[in-house]
Design an enzyme around this catalytic site. Sequence first.
Site, PDB file in Angstrom:
ATOM      1  N   ASP A  71       0.810  -1.220   0.000  1.00  0.00           N
ATOM      2  CA  ASP A  71       0.000   0.000   0.000  1.00  0.00           C
ATOM      3  C   ASP A  71       0.845   1.272   0.000  1.00  0.00           C
ATOM      4  O   ASP A  71       2.053   1.241   0.221  1.00  0.00           O
ATOM      5  CB  ASP A  71      -0.971   0.000   1.198  1.00  0.00           C
ATOM      6  CG  ASP A  71      -0.329  -0.534   2.484  1.00  0.00           C
ATOM      7  OD1 ASP A  71       0.906  -0.520   2.580  1.00  0.00           O
ATOM      8  OD2 ASP A  71      -1.068  -0.957   3.384  1.00  0.00           O
ATOM      9  N   ASP A 101      -7.802  -3.214  14.292  1.00  0.00           N
ATOM     10  CA  ASP A 101      -9.178  -3.479  13.865  1.00  0.00           C
ATOM     11  C   ASP A 101      -9.236  -4.656  12.885  1.00  0.00           C
ATOM     12  O   ASP A 101     -10.258  -4.919  12.263  1.00  0.00           O
ATOM     13  CB  ASP A 101      -9.787  -2.229  13.206  1.00  0.00           C
ATOM     14  CG  ASP A 101      -8.995  -1.761  11.986  1.00  0.00           C
ATOM     15  OD1 ASP A 101      -7.980  -2.401  11.639  1.00  0.00           O
ATOM     16  OD2 ASP A 101      -9.403  -0.751  11.373  1.00  0.00           O
TER      17      ASP A 101
HETATM   18  C1  F6R Z   1       1.478  -1.579   6.184  1.00  0.00           C
HETATM   19  C2  F6R Z   1       0.127  -2.124   6.233  1.00  0.00           C
HETATM   20  C3  F6R Z   1      -0.674  -2.158   7.497  1.00  0.00           C
HETATM   21  C4  F6R Z   1       0.126  -2.491   8.748  1.00  0.00           C
HETATM   22  C5  F6R Z   1      -0.768  -2.497   9.981  1.00  0.00           C
HETATM   23  C6  F6R Z   1       0.007  -2.784  11.250  1.00  0.00           C
HETATM   24  O1  F6R Z   1       1.996  -1.659   4.878  1.00  0.00           O
HETATM   25  O2  F6R Z   1      -0.352  -2.525   5.243  1.00  0.00           O
HETATM   26  O3  F6R Z   1      -1.687  -3.113   7.357  1.00  0.00           O
HETATM   27  O4  F6R Z   1       0.730  -3.741   8.581  1.00  0.00           O
HETATM   28  O5  F6R Z   1      -1.403  -1.258  10.093  1.00  0.00           O
HETATM   29  O6  F6R Z   1       0.907  -1.746  11.483  1.00  0.00           O
HETATM   30  P1  F6R Z   1       2.032  -1.876  12.597  1.00  0.00           P
HETATM   31  O7  F6R Z   1       2.945  -2.969  12.159  1.00  0.00           O
HETATM   32  O8  F6R Z   1       2.709  -0.547  12.608  1.00  0.00           O
HETATM   33  O9  F6R Z   1       1.333  -2.209  13.885  1.00  0.00           O
END
Ligand code: F6R
Length: 227
Positions: free
Chosen positions: A49, A118
Site C-alpha cells: 500500500d 481493527d
Molecule cells: C502496512 C500495512 C498495514 C500495517 C498495519 C500494522 O503496509 O499494510 O496493514 O501492517 O497497520 O501496522 P504496525 O505494524 O505498525 O502495527
Amino acid sequence: IISAQVIMKPHCVLGLATGSSPIGTYKQLIEWYNKGDLDFARVMSINLDEYKGLSPENPQSYRYFMNTHLFHKININHANTYVPNGTEPDAEKACQAYNELLHKIGPADIQILGLGHDGHIGFNEPGTSFDSVTHMIELKESTRQDNARLFFDGKIDEVPTHAITMGISNILQAKKVLLVACGENKAQPIKVLVEGEKTTDVPASALQDHNDVVVIVDKAAASLLTK
Ligand code: F6R
C-alpha cells in the site's frame, strides 16, 4: 522463512509491508545480506500500500520507508521494487496499473503482513470485500491515529485521508503468507483470525481460506487464544 525463500529461489517475488511489525525482520535480512549470506540481485518486490498524495521523496510515504528500512541497504535492483503510485492524480488509473503489474509479476512467493488492531491487512479496513483488488480506500480515524504515532510525529492532521491498497483477493493470491503481530492491541484480531469465524468485520480472517499461512505473535498478541 524469507531468507530460505531468497536462497532457494533467487528470482522470487516478495510481497512487503511497512509499519512497525516488519522492521525487525528487515533488520535481520540486512544483517544476513551484510554477512554475505543473502543476495537480492534478482529478487522482485511488491508492496501492499501507499498513502494517496505522498511522493516517494516524502519521508512519511511508504516508498520512502521501504527505501530507508530495506531497499537502500541491500542489493535489490530498485527498478524491480514496486509500491502503488500515490501521486497519480487519477487514483483509478493507479489502481488499475498496480493490478496489471500484480498479474504480470505476481503472485508473491511470500507475502509479509502486519495486522491492524481493527483486523485490517494492507489498508483493507473492516467491511472490505474479500473479492477486492487494488483500490483506493478512505482510512478510518483510528487507523490514521495509529499511523500518526509512527510516521507523523503524532499529528493526525498530517496523515492523508486516503490510501491505495492491494485488495484482499490480491493478498490471498500469494503462495505463502507470513503475518507478524505484537502487542495486546492485536490480541482480538488474532483470536478471530486463528480461532474465530470468517467475517469481513475482521479483514485478516480472510486468510482462513489460504492454505499456507504462518502467524507469528508475541505473548501479548496471543493472550486471547484458548485452543
Ligand atoms: C502496512 C500495512 C498495514 C500495517 C498495519 C500494522 O503496509 O499494510 O496493514 O501492517 O497497520 O501496522 P504496525 O505494524 O505498525 O502495527
